[in-house]
Design a protein around this motif. Structure first.
Motif, mmCIF file in Angstrom:
data_model
loop_
_atom_site.group_PDB
_atom_site.id
_atom_site.type_symbol
_atom_site.label_atom_id
_atom_site.label_comp_id
_atom_site.label_asym_id
_atom_site.label_seq_id
_atom_site.Cartn_x
_atom_site.Cartn_y
_atom_site.Cartn_z
ATOM 1 N N LEU A 1 -11.301 -29.306 -1.506
ATOM 2 C CA LEU A 1 -10.792 -28.243 -0.643
ATOM 3 C C LEU A 1 -9.346 -28.481 -0.312
ATOM 4 O O LEU A 1 -8.918 -29.632 -0.132
ATOM 5 C CB LEU A 1 -11.560 -28.235 0.695
ATOM 6 N N ALA B 1 -11.103 -23.344 -1.998
ATOM 7 C CA ALA B 1 -12.146 -24.218 -2.524
ATOM 8 C C ALA B 1 -11.944 -24.342 -4.022
ATOM 9 O O ALA B 1 -12.040 -23.351 -4.751
ATOM 10 C CB ALA B 1 -13.517 -23.632 -2.202
ATOM 11 N N VAL C 1 -16.797 -23.256 3.752
ATOM 12 C CA VAL C 1 -17.165 -24.617 3.343
ATOM 13 C C VAL C 1 -18.642 -24.919 3.573
ATOM 14 O O VAL C 1 -19.115 -26.016 3.260
ATOM 15 C CB VAL C 1 -16.296 -25.670 4.086
#
Lengths: 169, 330, 713
Positions: free
Chosen positions: B65, B60, B80
């Motif tokens: 991402l 991240a 996430v």
């Protein structure tokens, strides 16, 4: 890199090494059942749709029917046969017995393996969470409410907090 | 299952070299490939196992991402969840915990349709399984089939939830092959069936997916994945919606919407997205009208006209939920 | 909560929880040969040619059997056979999935691959005969349970006299039992002695069929089945795979193991046929029935008449001067259907209890009150007295536990956020099948008591029930009792079907234990039985007894009852239904083990949920095949589907049914659930769903405004 149709593989199951000669197309499920005589792991659908063959590989719950045995050389595999504690029922198995969380027993080894992983994953926080995270294991006898109760009880016994007052789905 | 020869790829180069031979297939998580082998959907001479390759990172970064193709669904979801809820939800409502522990993100994108004619234990008339054999589904059981983008050769839908969320977020797929590395948007990764439903993606047989990039943006937190299915869990979507919004005081400034379960690829609702700009999330009538704008081109089959209605309602619901998240977050 | 429920923990629990319990396919056999079946890919026609050359050449393949070289088998008819046609005896294809060849190989993988390599071609392939295309006819005797037609009074006159009439057609879909354990057979011959490890609900039926097929005396066939991984009806009778495995073992001279694939489970051991049921109810102004008509038609195979007795419960459920019930069948291209939990009433009570709900709305009467008003004093069809009829008690008790009295009558009157909330109810009934059984009980000087009965454990908890009965009768500690079961070498018992095992086997154990107690009491001395045995110089003493239901209950109308109340939540935009809670109260004789009885009822309710909401096997009309032969395409409930279930029992010992006062409970829980859910969905939405399952589109359609379907892009 050599491609082989057959090979000798060491499968480490419940801490014990087994050297077997197998075809590359053999699944872990068939290797456990037909080659190692570990028939506690059941074949329900052979297609990743029921969860009866749930085992742990490297500490994670996976489906033995969707895993090629040849790919697991030197992996740590745990099956229902390794779940006993001191020769007797472990805390999860005990909770299943006390809550009558099974009937015909065929899906039960997979349920127990899944429950053990679920508790370790930290997914036993509430009845709703348990329902969702046990949904990969079909029980056609439908002992589901008892399974949820057993998992909650076992999680409590293993030091996890469970909120059982949460509303149903 | 036909016998095949198996090898673990020691590195990416070896894997790529192996798949230059058309008789070689790739196995990662195995949750699709092993089924294909059992059903005779795939009959490779050789199977190269890529699980040992270092492609399982989940990074991240401020700009977005980077998800390795070999990261497992269950490992990606928690990472996430906060900034990209639509992605986490699409991962966690798919399959079962066991399958999510096994299935790779790259493999997830490369799932094939759940069309019951395609998935049958014997060969039925199916142009995907046997080109030229016809499509038994076209005038058969169409309840779960496509309402957008189908052809007489194939009416199947793509089953991935994750791909729908990625499509909504304008993610891209990183591909490597003998001609080097290339990047393809998820929306352009899948092909509609046309005359040849055997070719489902732009991935060449000698290429591998190595990663997925998801750009960051103000819309990713105000996002939601809504999956409509009759069984409460462990079922493929009848219809699914990925929604991501940016808004200013409840007025939409940017909307991204994709549908699952309706076409051979995640179906972006471009017209709706355009129509939503400047619309207040409180104005249900305007939201409905904006949603309807994308459905004029829907072409339901004999047994699935209800999906047109269902998809619109689900879209509206997903929009509202995503919007409420944005407001809570800000 | 569960800790508070009395009853013995399952004595077989540890074996099931550790993987030690052996199911048929777990049987260790040295030198076993693996068998794989090749199913027909057409629904009707003739085998033109079977090319086995590639299969025979494949590594590990030992033999390929087809109808040309398969030993000829003799038939005993059905039942115990599930269908009258024997496998691999001729070139006719009667249904898709029918075995046309069998491959035998050294390993499972080699057998499966061999089966893939067999190429069959077909001639005279005709369009499959689908349900609804043909004529409905009166079923021929054979696979009918109960009388397919019956009439009392004058229905036309009753309808003419009625002030309110409700008539509607209800449909239920084809369903598959889908036990978690696929059917499996391990067969081996020693000379002319055949031993079969089988996943069966009826070891003695399997023995009977195999003895007939191979022309052997019954005692040359031993069938072993301690545990079954679920059956729900599809392992009640004997199906082709069992005969094929035994024949293959004889041909190869080696033990043969045949485990059906999940796909083959859809075409190898029956299914629940679809039904189309028409219900007509007439009442006077007070809601008292003046006429009841219930007709049902179901598809069967082209070669056997399986009549699903869906109108059974309507015969005794409500008082009416005129009742007319009839079951017809239609011959279609499919395997012969078979009973599935719950047969008959499980299907018919969806129609009857939905119609009663419709009638209650037409009368503007509470649906519980409507049922209470039509409570019969005697069996309305036969005039026989009921052995027990606590339906009103069930209705009142369950209504109170559920909180029914607060229910607003109007549909769409309860809402919670985006969801519509509805409450619905249904009465429940199931016929009582009573079957004879034998058992032996032995008390040993070492203090152990051994119960022996051939019966198989299917998950109902029979070992615990038999333990309890033996322990109570003999006054010994349940922990000292062992139950040996699942073997035709043990005393003969009936099948584990028709909710009959506790009554049949339980009564036999009670009789044997009673006889043993008398023998023990006749021994000299005092003190505990083991001590007296030792004093008498005996190692053990036993008694065997057979219980025959003909000894009691003659002239009585014997059934089980219950009432179920459910709450549903409907998302009206998305057409989704969930059932967060359910309350059910049952009267089903004396409950021997409350712990496992409760589990049975919960399981039954989940089955009813599956019937209501999820389960449907589509028979693809063009291909004549069940389309989705897997558990991703045929959906059964998962853990997340099942909410809180409150089960209670009313004390109802019925000694007309059995000396124990026990009756059957295995199927009762699955009855009425679908009607209660459909009635709750109506209460939530105002939409009456008469066709199961209650799928998304059935709740979206009434407000339809989608584009018209197109045929060209």
């Amino acid at each position: 890199m050599r491609f082989d149709e057959e090979s000798e593989v060491t499968l480490r199951v419940n801490g014990e090494d087994h050297v077997i000669h197998l075809e590359s197309r053999m699944t872990l499920l068939d290797a456990l059942r037909d080659r190692l005589g570990l028939t506690g792991t059941k074949k329900g659908c052979d297609g990743g749709e029921c969860g009866a063959c749930t085992v742990h590989v490297g500490g994670r719950r996976v489906l033995a029917c969707m895993t090629l045995a040849v790919s697991l050389a030197d992996a740590d595999i745990a099956t229902i046969e390794g779940m006993a504690v001191d020769g007797g029922l472990g805390p999860i198995q005990r909770a299943f017995l006390d809550n009558d969380a099974f009937q015909c027993g065929y899906c039960t080894p997979g349920q127990v393996m899944s429950a053990a992983a679920l508790i370790a994953e930290g997914h036993a926080g509430s009845a709703r969470e348990i329902r969702e995270w046990m949904s990969g294991n079909i029980c056609r006898c439908a002992a589901y409410p008892q399974i949820v109760a057993a998992v909650a009880e076992a999680a409590g016994a293993l030091g996890r907090t469970v909120n059982v007052t949460e509303p149903a789905p | 299952m036909k016998a095949f020869a198996y090898a673990k790829a020691p590195d990416l180069a070896a894997a790529l070299a192996a798949i230059e031979d058309p008789g070689t297939s790739v196995i990662a998580g195995g949750t699709e490939m092993v089924n294909w082998l059992k059903e005779g959907i795939a009959t490779p001479e050789r199977l190269v196992d890529i699980n040992g390759l270092p492609l399982d990172g989940i990074d991240a970064r401020p700009e977005g991402l980077r998800l390795g193709a070999l990261a497992r669904m269950s490992d990606a979801a928690p990472v996430v969840a906060a900034e990209y809820p639509v992605l986490a939800e699409s991962l966690l409502c798919a399959a079962s915990p066991q399958l999510r522990n096994m299935a790779s993100l790259g493999g997830n994108l490369l799932q094939r349709t759940r069309c019951p004619y395609f998935r049958a234990e014997v060969l039925l008339p199916c142009n995907k399984r046997a080109p030229g054999s016809g499509c038994a589904a076209r005038h058969g059981e169409t309840r779960t089939q496509a309402i957008f983008g189908w052809s007489d050769a194939c009416v199947a839908t793509h089953p991935s939830d994750f791909a729908v969320a990625l499509a909504a977020l304008d993610a891209t797929v990183i591909i490597v092959g003998p001609r080097g590395e290339r990047t393809v948007p998820v929306t352009g990764f899948y092909r509609l069936p046309g005359d040849d439903p055997t070719v489902e993606t732009v991935l060449a047989p000698d290429e591998l997916v190595t990663a997925i990039d998801v750009p960051a943006g103000p819309h990713t937190r105000a996002s939601h994945y809504l999956k409509v299915r009759e069984r409460a869990s462990y079922e493929f979507a009848m219809v699914a919606v990925a929604a991501a919004l940016a808004h200013d005081g409840g007025v939409v400034t940017d909307a991204r919407l994709a549908l699952g379960g309706v076409a051979a690829r995640p179906w972006r609702l471009d017209r709706t997205e355009a129509a939503l700009r400047g619309v207040s999330l409180d104005d249900t009538e305007a939201l409905r009208a904006a949603v309807a704008a994308s459905f004029a081109e829907a072409r339901p089959l004999a047994g699935n006209a209800f999906k047109v209605k269902l998809a619109q309602r689900a879209t509206l619901r997903a929009l509202t939920t995503a919007g409420s998240r944005g407001m809570v977050a800000s | 909560m569960i800790a508070a429920i009395g009853g013995l923990r399952r004595p077989d629990g540890a074996a099931k929880l550790t993987g030690a319990a052996d199911y048929a396919a777990d049987t260790p056999v040295d030198g076993v040969t693996h068998a794989a079946l090749v199913p027909a890919t057409v629904a009707t026609g003739r085998i033109a040619h079977i090319d086995t050359a590639a299969a025979v050449r494949a590594p590990g393949v030992l033999a390929v059997l087809t109808h040309t070289d398969m030993p000829r088998l003799k038939t005993i008819g059905s039942p115990p056979l599930g269908q009258s046609v024997l496998p691999l005896q001729d070139d006719t294809v009667r249904y898709e999935g029918q075995p046309v060849a069998m491959v035998l190989a050294e390993t499972f993988e080699q057998a499966r691959r061999g089966a893939e390599l067999v190429r069959a071609t077909y001639a005279d392939v005709a369009v499959p005969r689908a349900f609804g295309d043909g004529e409905s006819v009166t079923p021929r005797p054979g696979l009918i349970s109960g009388n397919p037609a019956g009439r009392v009074g004058d229905v036309e006159a009753g309808l003419a006299a009625a002030t309110t009439v409700v008539t509607a057609t209800y449909t239920t879909p084809n369903r598959h039992h889908s036990p978690m354990e696929p059917s499996a057979t391990v067969a081996s011959w020693h000379g002319d002695q055949l031993t079969v490890h089988e996943s069966t609900q009826w070891v003695f039926g399997t023995q009977m069929a195999l003895a007939a097929a191979f022309d052997l005396p019954a005692d040359h066939v031993r069938v072993v089945c301690p545990f079954i991984g679920g059956g729900f009806g599809c392992k009640g009778f004997v199906w082709p795979h069992t005969l094929l495995a035994a024949a293959a073992a004889r041909v190869t001279g080696r033990p043969v193991k045949l485990v059906l694939t999940r796909a083959q489970m859809f075409t190898s051991c029956g299914h629940q046929p679809a039904t189309t049921q028409t219900l007509t109810l007439g009442t006077d102004d007070d809601g008292r029935l003046t006429a009841v008509r219930h007709h049902s038609v179901n598809p069967t195979s082209t070669f056997d008449d399986y009549a699903e007795n869906a109108t059974g419960g309507t015969r005794w459920m409500y008082a009416s001067p005129a009742i007319d019930v009839a079951v017809l069948v239609e011959h279609t291209s499919r395997q012969t259907p078979t009973p599935m939990r719950a047969p008959a009433e499980g299907l018919g009570m969806f129609a009857l209890e939905s119609a009663m709900d419709e009638l209650a709305y037409a009368l503007r009467m509470d649906p519980v009150e409507l049922r209470l008003r039509n409570e019969p004093a005697v069996d309305p069809m036969t005039g026989q007295p009921f052995s027990s009829r606590p339906l009103p008690d069930c209705l009142r008790a369950a209504a109170q536990r559920f909180g029914w009295s607060g229910r607003p009558a109007e549909p769409r009157s309860m809402r919670d956020g985006d969801e519509l909330v509805g409450w619905g109810m249904a009465s429940v009934t199931m016929d009582t099948f009573r079957l004879p059984s034998s058992a032996r009980v032995r008390l040993q000087a070492d203090g152990r008591t051994i119960v022996e009965a051939g019966t198989q454990e299917i998950g109902t908890g029979l070992p615990g029930v038999l333990t309890t009965i033996a322990a109570q009768t003999l006054g010994v500690d349940p922990g000292s009792v062992e139950v040996h079961h699942g073997d035709t070498d043990l005393p003969e018992t009936s099948g584990t079907f028709g909710s009959s095992a506790t009554m049949g086997v339980g009564s036999a154990v009670a009789a044997a234990a009673t006889e043993l107690r008398d023998k023990l009491d006749a021994l000299a001395g005092t003190g505990a039985y083991p001590r007296r045995l030792a004093d008498a110089g005996l190692d053990s003493l036993d008694a065997e007894a057979r219980w025959d239901p003909a000894e009691r209950g003659e002239g009585r109308s014997i059934h089980t009852y219950g009432a179920i109340f459910v709450e549903v939540r409907v998302d009206p935009d998305l057409g989704l239904v969930r059932m967060p809670r359910c309350t059910a109260t049952y009267a089903a004789g004396r409950i021997i083990n409350p712990l496992t009885a409760r589990s049975q009822m919960i399981g039954g309710i989940a089955w009813g949920y599956g019937q209501a909401m999820l389960e449907e096997s589509i028979l693809e009309p063009q291909l004549g095949r069940f389309l989705s032969k897997n558990m991703a395409g045929y959906l059964v409930p998962v853990c997340a589907d099942i909410g809180d279930i409150d089960v209670s029992f009313i004390e109802d010992p019925d000694t007309d049914a059995s000396p124990l006062g026990a009756k059957g409970i295995g199927e009762l829980g699955a009855v009425g659930v679908s009607a209660a859910i459909a009635n709750a969905v109506f209460h939530a939405t105002g939409i009456r769903v008469r066709d199961l399952p209650i799928s998304i589109e059935r709740l979206l359609n009434p407000v339809w405004d989608a584009p018209t379907p197109t045929t060209r892009p």
